[in-house]
Design a protein around this motif. Structure first.
Motif, PDB file in Angstrom:
ATOM      1  N   VAL A  29       8.507   3.850  -0.004  1.00 44.98           N
ATOM      2  CA  VAL A  29       7.789   2.987   0.930  1.00 44.98           C
ATOM      3  C   VAL A  29       6.313   3.371   0.899  1.00 44.98           C
ATOM      4  O   VAL A  29       5.957   4.526   1.130  1.00 44.98           O
ATOM      5  N   TRP A  30       5.464   2.382   0.631  1.00 45.98           N
ATOM      6  CA  TRP A  30       4.034   2.617   0.433  1.00 45.98           C
ATOM      7  C   TRP A  30       3.213   1.649   1.266  1.00 45.98           C
ATOM      8  O   TRP A  30       3.611   0.508   1.497  1.00 45.98           O
ATOM      9  N   LEU A  31       2.053   2.111   1.684  1.00 43.81           N
ATOM     10  CA  LEU A  31       1.021   1.232   2.224  1.00 43.81           C
ATOM     11  C   LEU A  31       0.148   0.779   1.064  1.00 43.81           C
ATOM     12  O   LEU A  31      -0.379   1.617   0.324  1.00 43.81           O
ATOM     13  N   ALA A  32       0.021  -0.524   0.883  1.00 43.26           N
ATOM     14  CA  ALA A  32      -0.903  -1.078  -0.111  1.00 43.26           C
ATOM     15  C   ALA A  32      -2.142  -1.518   0.651  1.00 43.26           C
ATOM     16  O   ALA A  32      -2.202  -2.632   1.188  1.00 43.26           O
ATOM     17  N   GLY A  33      -3.118  -0.628   0.760  1.00 40.08           N
ATOM     18  CA  GLY A  33      -4.249  -0.850   1.640  1.00 40.08           C
ATOM     19  C   GLY A  33      -5.448  -1.493   0.967  1.00 40.08           C
ATOM     20  O   GLY A  33      -5.620  -1.430  -0.247  1.00 40.08           O
ATOM     21  N   ASN A  34      -6.287  -2.127   1.799  1.00 46.05           N
ATOM     22  CA  ASN A  34      -7.580  -2.678   1.367  1.00 46.05           C
ATOM     23  C   ASN A  34      -7.453  -3.727   0.279  1.00 46.05           C
ATOM     24  O   ASN A  34      -8.343  -3.875  -0.565  1.00 46.05           O
ATOM     25  N   GLY A  35      -6.346  -4.467   0.277  1.00 41.77           N
ATOM     26  CA  GLY A  35      -6.147  -5.495  -0.730  1.00 41.77           C
ATOM     27  C   GLY A  35      -6.855  -6.786  -0.393  1.00 41.77           C
ATOM     28  O   GLY A  35      -7.568  -6.906   0.617  1.00 41.77           O
ATOM     29  N   ALA A  36      -6.650  -7.787  -1.234  1.00 41.01           N
ATOM     30  CA  ALA A  36      -7.278  -9.090  -1.029  1.00 41.01           C
ATOM     31  C   ALA A  36      -6.736  -9.733   0.247  1.00 41.01           C
ATOM     32  O   ALA A  36      -5.578  -9.561   0.607  1.00 41.01           O
TER      33      ALA A  36
END
Length: 244
Positions: A29-36
């Protein structure tokens, strides 16, 4: 070329489908941060003058941070890199390719204590790997642990192969993986290009990436399986095991 009255600047549009890639990190489980997405996102503001032209070299970049078993991004005090579940996680090749460039030996930061290196183009990405995966398609992995890189320039690698370990080097506030695709085999010298992941489970979202650091996260509602899609800003996702 002279433009007609009322016509703005001509903007070339990429006509090819976005590359479909595997995850750059191990299952979990990951945070995919600062994406579009909407809102003031730093990666979207990465306008850079490079070799006589302007590029937005991080427009579609993602910052990956791993959740621990307790649903938190930090275990104990935040001032120790080892207390962040992301630290030391393996980064993997998103596709078959050739290693174009690496940088190693950049010392790491202590979370909350500022940067251990100067904020310069030479040091900003910290330790990194650039992997060529197609014509004018390069995968950039930044902020890695020093002396953790397991490849060198010129190496041919296979999809899923380990390239190094997540660290906290360069202009980085905490252990995480900065990942993006570029049209150039340079960390900052090319226009960022969109991409989609083969598959992932969308589990939820945070209002902002900073909001995720101070509290635990638990799933709310039903998750959904996604394929051929790019995660948007500050989503929580689970990457599956890739294989037969």
């Amino acid at each position: 070329k002279r433009l007609a009255r009322g016509v703005g600047a001509q903007v070339p549009v990429r006509r090819t489908p976005p590359p479909q890639i595997a995850p750059p990190v191990r299952p979990g489980v990951w945070l995919a941060g600062n994406g579009a997405g909407d809102g003031p996102v730093g990666h979207r503001l990465s306008l850079q003058a490079w070799n006589g032209r302007l590029v937005v070299n991080e427009r579609y970049a993602l910052d990956f941070m791993k959740f621990g078993d307790d649903g938190r991004l930090i275990r104990g005090v935040s001032s120790s890199n080892s207390h962040w579940p992301s630290y030391g996680q393996e980064i993997i090749a998103v596709a078959d390719g050739v290693v174009c460039e690496i940088k190693d030996g950049v010392i790491e930061n202590t979370p909350g204590a500022g940067y251990a290196v100067a904020n310069s183009l030479d040091q900003a990405a910290g330790n990194y790997v650039i992997l060529g995966i197609g014509p004018e398609i390069f995968a950039v992995y930044a902020h890695l642990q020093p002396k953790s890189l397991r490849v060198k320039a010129g190496d041919k690698v296979g999809k899923g192969q380990v390239l190094g370990l997540i660290g906290n080097s360069g202009i980085s506030d905490a252990p995480h993986l900065h990942f993006h695709l570029s049209e150039s085999g340079s960390v900052f010298g090319g226009e960022s290009i969109p991409f989609v992941f083969e598959k992932f489970e969308l589990m939820g979202t945070f209002e902002t990436m900073d909001d995720s650091l101070g509290r635990s996260w638990t799933p709310k509602g039903e998750s959904s399986l996604r394929s051929g899609e790019m995660p948007l800003r500050d989503v929580v996702l689970r990457f599956p095991v890739i294989g037969p």
